[in-house]
Scaffold this motif. Structure first.
Motif, short mmCIF file in Angstrom:
data_model
loop_
_atom_site.label_atom_id
_atom_site.label_comp_id
_atom_site.label_asym_id
_atom_site.label_seq_id
_atom_site.Cartn_x
_atom_site.Cartn_y
_atom_site.Cartn_z
N GLY A 9 0.78 -1.06 0.03
CA GLY A 9 -0.03 0.13 0.01
C GLY A 9 0.84 1.32 0.13
O GLY A 9 0.43 2.33 -0.56
N ILE A 10 1.87 1.20 0.90
CA ILE A 10 2.93 2.28 0.84
C ILE A 10 3.30 2.64 -0.45
O ILE A 10 3.50 3.80 -1.08
N ALA A 11 3.97 1.58 -1.35
CA ALA A 11 4.67 1.49 -2.48
C ALA A 11 3.62 1.98 -3.50
O ALA A 11 3.95 2.78 -4.55
N ARG A 12 2.30 1.52 -3.54
CA ARG A 12 1.15 2.19 -4.40
C ARG A 12 0.73 3.57 -4.12
O ARG A 12 0.75 4.31 -5.34
N TRP A 13 1.14 4.14 -2.98
CA TRP A 13 0.54 5.50 -2.80
C TRP A 13 1.56 6.36 -3.08
O TRP A 13 1.39 7.66 -3.64
N ASN A 14 2.76 5.95 -2.74
CA ASN A 14 3.87 7.31 -2.97
C ASN A 14 4.82 6.78 -4.32
O ASN A 14 4.74 5.80 -4.68
N LYS A 70 8.01 7.83 -4.96
CA LYS A 70 9.32 8.02 -4.95
C LYS A 70 9.83 6.55 -5.17
O LYS A 70 9.45 5.65 -4.60
N ARG A 71 10.93 6.45 -6.20
CA ARG A 71 11.33 5.05 -6.55
C ARG A 71 12.06 4.35 -5.58
O ARG A 71 11.70 2.90 -5.41
N SER A 72 13.05 5.02 -4.70
CA SER A 72 13.63 4.23 -3.87
C SER A 72 12.78 3.70 -2.44
O SER A 72 13.20 2.82 -2.08
N LEU A 73 11.51 4.38 -2.43
CA LEU A 73 10.80 3.85 -1.10
C LEU A 73 10.14 2.64 -1.82
O LEU A 73 9.92 1.69 -1.07
N ARG A 74 9.57 2.95 -3.16
CA ARG A 74 9.13 1.75 -3.74
C ARG A 74 9.76 0.37 -3.67
O ARG A 74 9.17 -0.60 -3.29
N ILE A 75 11.04 0.63 -4.12
CA ILE A 75 11.94 -0.54 -4.09
C ILE A 75 12.09 -1.10 -2.61
O ILE A 75 11.93 -2.36 -2.58
N ALA A 76 12.19 -0.18 -1.60
CA ALA A 76 12.16 -0.67 -0.46
C ALA A 76 11.12 -1.51 0.05
O ALA A 76 11.20 -2.72 0.85
N MET A 77 10.09 -0.93 -0.19
CA MET A 77 8.73 -1.47 0.12
C MET A 77 8.43 -3.02 -0.34
O MET A 77 7.90 -3.93 0.14
N LEU A 78 8.63 -2.70 -1.67
CA LEU A 78 8.39 -4.11 -2.36
C LEU A 78 9.37 -5.14 -2.07
O LEU A 78 9.09 -6.40 -2.38
#
Length: 312
Positions: A109-114, A116-124
Motif C-alpha cells: 500500500g505504501i509503494a502504491r500510494w507514493n 518515490k522510486r527508492s521508497l517503492r523498491i524498499a517496500m516491494l
C-alpha cells in the motif's frame, strides 16, 4: 511440502536470525505503529487507506482460516521441522498466511500510494522478504503465502483509486468505512453463530475459534473507531500532519504511548465492567482508536506552533 523441505535443508544460524527478524515486519504491532505514524505525521488519507485495507484484509484472512481450517505444515507432516523461535507466533490455522497478508497490504500500500522510486523498491523488497520468511521458518506453505499475496495486492489496487477519490469526497469515504463495518460485522456473526463441525470445539483446537472470535470483536471496535475518527476529523479536527522533524518525532512517540496506555490501562476496568466477556475487547479497541484518531490529533494545533520562528 517439497519446497519447504528444500528450504529446511538450507537453514543455518545466520539465516534463522535474519528471517526471524524479517518476519516481525508482518506483526500486527508493526502494522498499527506504521499506520498510525503515517496517519499523524505524513498523510492522513494514506493512513486511512493503509489501516482500512489492513482491517479488511485481516477479516478476509481470518474468514478463510476458519472456513478451510488447514493445519500448520509441521502438524500435517510430523517429519518436518520448523525454526523453533517462530512457533509461538504461528498459532492457529495455516491457510492463508496472516503475516503475509498484513505485510503485503501495508508495504504494498505504501509503494502504491507514493511515487518515490527508492521508497517503492524498499517496500516491494519487504513484500517479497516477509512472505519468503514465513516459508523459510517453516510456518506456512507456498499456497498459504501466494493466496495472501494475491488477496493483499487485490485490496491495494482496488482500494487506491477509492481512497484517492475520498480525499475530496466525504461520501466516498463514508461508503468505504460503512462497507468495512458491514464486512467486520458479517465476520463477527460468522465466528459466533456458524455451526462449525464438532471437531472445531475439541479441546486441542478450540483455541483457534476463540482466537478468531477475539479478532472479530477487536476488528469491530477498530472499524467503528475509524468511522468516528473520520466523522470528527471532517467536522471539527481538520488536523494538519505537517510539522518540523523533531515535532513529528514527539507526535509519533507521544501518540504511540497514548494508544498503548489506553489499550493496557482500560483492560482491567473494562473486563470487570463486562464480566470478562468479549464485548470488553470491542469497547477497549474502539476507545484505543478514538484516543489515537480523535483525541491525540486535537493536540496537533498546539504542536504545530513548535519549531516555528516567533513573529517580531
Amino acid at each position: 511440502m517439497s519446497f519447504l523441505y528444500a528450504l529446511e535443508s538450507m537453514r543455518n544460524s545466520v539465516f534463522d536470525v535474519f528471517f526471524s527478524i524479517v518476519t516481525l515486519c508482518g506483526e500486527e504491532t508493526v502494522f498499527m505503529v506504521v499506520g498510525m505514524v503515517i496517519f499523524w505525521c505524513i498523510d492522513k488519507y494514506q493512513g486511512y487507506f493503509l489501516l482500512s485495507i489492513g482491517f479488511i484484509g485481516t477479516v478476509i484472512n481470518q474468514f478463510l482460516k476458519m472456513l478451510f481450517r488447514v493445519p500448520r505444515p509441521w502438524i500435517r507432516d510430523p517429519n518436518f521441522t520448523i525454526v523453533k523461535t517462530a512457533e509461538d507466533a504461528a498459532s492457529g490455522y495455516s491457510f492463508p498466511s496472516g503475516h503475509t497478508q498484513t505485510s503485503v497490504g501495508l508495504f504494498g500500500g505504501i509503494a502504491r500510494w507514493n511515487k518515490k522510486r527508492s521508497l517503492r523498491i524498499a517496500m516491494l523488497t519487504l513484500c517479497v522478504l516477509v512472505p519468503f520468511s514465513r516459508m523459510y521458518l517453516g510456518v506456512h506453505t507456498p499456497s498459504d503465502v501466494i493466496v495472501s499475496i494475491l488477496l493483499a495486492t487485490f485490496l491495494v489496487f482496488v482500494g487506491y483509486p477509492l481512497f484517492k477519490r475520498a480525499e475530496t469526497s466525504p461520501k466516498t469515504m463514508f461508503a468505504i468505512l460503512l462497507t468495512l463495518i458491514a464486512v467486520v460485522l458479517a465476520f463477527l456473526c460468522f465466528v459466533c453463530f456458524y455451526p462449525f463441525p464438532a471437531e472445531v470445539y475439541e479441546e486441542t483446537v478450540v483455541h483457534n475459534l476463540q482466537s478468531a472470535q477475539k479478532n472479530a470483536f477487536t476488528l469491530t471496535g477498530c472499524a467503528f473507531g475509524l468511522l468516528l475518527t473520520y466523522a470528527v476529523d471532517i467536522t471539527y479536527t481538520h488536523f494538519d500532519t505537517k510539522a518540523v522533524w523533531w515535532v513529528q518525532v514527539l507526535k509519533a512517540v507521544g501518540g504511540i504511548m497514548a494508544v498503548i496506555l489506553a489499550k493496557e490501562g482500560l483492560r482491567a476496568p473494562l473486563d470487570a465492567l463486562f464480566a470478562g466477556s468479549l464485548a470488553a475487547r470491542l469497547v477497549r479497541y474502539f476507545l484505543m482508536v478514538v484516543v489515537g484518531g480523535v483525541l491525540w490529533p486535537m493536540t496537533f494545533r498546539w504542536f504545530s506552533a513548535w519549531g516555528k520562528p516567533k513573529k517580531q
